[in-house]
Motif scaffolding. Structure first.
Motif, PDB file in Angstrom:
ATOM      1  N   PRO A   1      -2.826 -10.625  -2.863  1.00 31.36           N
ATOM      2  CA  PRO A   1      -3.590  -9.961  -1.809  1.00 31.36           C
ATOM      3  C   PRO A   1      -3.060  -8.557  -1.552  1.00 31.36           C
ATOM      4  O   PRO A   1      -1.849  -8.354  -1.498  1.00 31.36           O
ATOM      5  CB  PRO A   1      -3.414 -10.848  -0.583  1.00 31.36           C
ATOM      6  CG  PRO A   1      -2.384 -11.866  -0.933  1.00 31.36           C
ATOM      7  CD  PRO A   1      -2.033 -11.737  -2.375  1.00 31.36           C
ATOM      8  N   VAL A   2      -3.963  -7.602  -1.394  1.00 28.46           N
ATOM      9  CA  VAL A   2      -3.606  -6.229  -1.061  1.00 28.46           C
ATOM     10  C   VAL A   2      -4.261  -5.930   0.286  1.00 28.46           C
ATOM     11  O   VAL A   2      -5.490  -5.925   0.394  1.00 28.46           O
ATOM     12  CB  VAL A   2      -4.095  -5.219  -2.123  1.00 28.46           C
ATOM     13  CG1 VAL A   2      -3.677  -3.798  -1.754  1.00 28.46           C
ATOM     14  CG2 VAL A   2      -3.571  -5.584  -3.501  1.00 28.46           C
ATOM     15  N   LYS A   3      -3.451  -5.699   1.314  1.00 27.27           N
ATOM     16  CA  LYS A   3      -3.975  -5.465   2.672  1.00 27.27           C
ATOM     17  C   LYS A   3      -3.632  -4.085   3.156  1.00 27.27           C
ATOM     18  O   LYS A   3      -2.627  -3.543   2.871  1.00 27.27           O
ATOM     19  CB  LYS A   3      -3.403  -6.497   3.643  1.00 27.27           C
ATOM     20  CG  LYS A   3      -3.777  -7.912   3.268  1.00 27.27           C
ATOM     21  CD  LYS A   3      -3.135  -8.890   4.208  1.00 27.27           C
ATOM     22  CE  LYS A   3      -3.441 -10.295   3.763  1.00 27.27           C
ATOM     23  NZ  LYS A   3      -2.842 -11.312   4.587  1.00 27.27           N
TER      24      LYS A   3
ATOM     25  N   ASP B   1     -13.415  -3.689  -6.908  1.00 29.91           N
ATOM     26  CA  ASP B   1     -12.567  -3.394  -5.746  1.00 29.91           C
ATOM     27  C   ASP B   1     -11.359  -2.520  -6.077  1.00 29.91           C
ATOM     28  O   ASP B   1     -10.769  -1.908  -5.197  1.00 29.91           O
ATOM     29  CB  ASP B   1     -12.042  -4.690  -5.120  1.00 29.91           C
ATOM     30  CG  ASP B   1     -13.141  -5.515  -4.483  1.00 29.91           C
ATOM     31  OD1 ASP B   1     -14.282  -5.017  -4.378  1.00 29.91           O
ATOM     32  OD2 ASP B   1     -12.853  -6.663  -4.092  1.00 29.91           O
TER      33      ASP B   1
ATOM     34  N   THR C   1      -9.198  -3.645   1.509  1.00 30.03           N
ATOM     35  CA  THR C   1      -8.418  -4.839   1.182  1.00 30.03           C
ATOM     36  C   THR C   1      -9.079  -5.536   0.001  1.00 30.03           C
ATOM     37  O   THR C   1     -10.298  -5.504  -0.153  1.00 30.03           O
ATOM     38  CB  THR C   1      -8.342  -5.821   2.372  1.00 30.03           C
ATOM     39  OG1 THR C   1      -9.644  -6.265   2.694  1.00 30.03           O
ATOM     40  CG2 THR C   1      -7.687  -5.162   3.575  1.00 30.03           C
ATOM     41  N   THR C   2      -8.266  -6.152  -0.803  1.00 34.18           N
ATOM     42  CA  THR C   2      -8.784  -6.856  -1.979  1.00 34.18           C
ATOM     43  C   THR C   2      -7.753  -7.874  -2.444  1.00 34.18           C
ATOM     44  O   THR C   2      -6.665  -7.989  -1.872  1.00 34.18           O
ATOM     45  CB  THR C   2      -9.122  -5.869  -3.124  1.00 34.18           C
ATOM     46  OG1 THR C   2      -9.800  -6.567  -4.158  1.00 34.18           O
ATOM     47  CG2 THR C   2      -7.871  -5.214  -3.689  1.00 34.18           C
ATOM     48  N   VAL C   3      -8.082  -8.581  -3.486  1.00 37.92           N
ATOM     49  CA  VAL C   3      -7.154  -9.502  -4.145  1.00 37.92           C
ATOM     50  C   VAL C   3      -7.174  -9.161  -5.631  1.00 37.92           C
ATOM     51  O   VAL C   3      -8.233  -9.133  -6.250  1.00 37.92           O
ATOM     52  CB  VAL C   3      -7.564 -10.975  -3.921  1.00 37.92           C
ATOM     53  CG1 VAL C   3      -6.643 -11.905  -4.712  1.00 37.92           C
ATOM     54  CG2 VAL C   3      -7.531 -11.329  -2.450  1.00 37.92           C
TER      55      VAL C   3
ATOM     56  N   LYS D   1       0.855  -1.187   0.000  1.00 38.12           N
ATOM     57  CA  LYS D   1       0.000   0.000   0.000  1.00 38.12           C
ATOM     58  C   LYS D   1       0.889   1.235   0.000  1.00 38.12           C
ATOM     59  O   LYS D   1       1.852   1.329   0.763  1.00 38.12           O
ATOM     60  CB  LYS D   1      -0.920   0.007   1.214  1.00 38.12           C
ATOM     61  CG  LYS D   1      -2.197  -0.752   0.998  1.00 38.12           C
ATOM     62  CD  LYS D   1      -3.206  -0.376   2.063  1.00 38.12           C
ATOM     63  CE  LYS D   1      -4.595  -0.688   1.576  1.00 38.12           C
ATOM     64  NZ  LYS D   1      -5.598  -0.395   2.591  1.00 38.12           N
TER      65      LYS D   1
END
Length: 149
Positions: A147-149, A76, A119-121, A34
């Motif tokens: 994965p994006v957290k 997303d 959050t997304t993938v 991020k």
């Protein structure tokens, strides 16, 4: 006698096919970071075995297959710009009779995304081709899920 010949043929073809599948000189890894509340950068790393090279996204027609990234559509996130790559090696290749751009050892591609959700993938695929001094492997395709957290 025909049965034995047929069985031996299937065993031989199966063995040849299995060995052909084993040669995979590129290993892919993925990571996301991020960079803001609603932004992230995807890092897509290709590690290339010694003696092999992976082609750039920016090749002229008439040569080897270029590397292509395709991202699945999602509410997303949205892509920001195109997938970036570092400066490749560019050399004349006799086989293709043209200058081609490629990477050796390892390369990290980057894709910026705008996040519409915390959050997304990010899912997609990469299509690529690799060659060494003696041969080229058929184009390959690998799916990814980051994965994006």
């Amino acid at each position: 006698m025909k049965k034995i010949t047929l069985i031996l043929t299937f065993v031989l073809l199966g063995t040849i096919g299995a060995f052909a599948q084993l040669e995979n000189p590129v290993t892919w890894s993925y990571m996301a970071k991020k960079t803001g509340k609603n932004e992230a950068t995807l890092f897509i790393k290709a590690t290339v075995d010694d003696g092999w090279h992976l082609y750039s996204q920016n090749l002229k027609p008439g040569g080897p297959n270029k590397t292509i990234f395709t991202y699945s559509k999602s509410a997303d996130y949205s892509l920001v710009g195109k997938t970036e790559e570092p400066t490749p090696i560019t050399k004349f290749e006799k086989v293709f009779k043209m200058d081609v751009s490629y990477f050796e050892d390892q390369v990290i591609f980057k894709q910026k995304v705008k996040l519409n959700k915390g959050t997304t993938v990010v899912k997609g695929k990469v299509e690529y081709m690799v060659c060494n001094d003696h041969s080229c492997l058929p184009p390959a395709e690998v799916s990814f899920s980051i994965p994006v957290k």
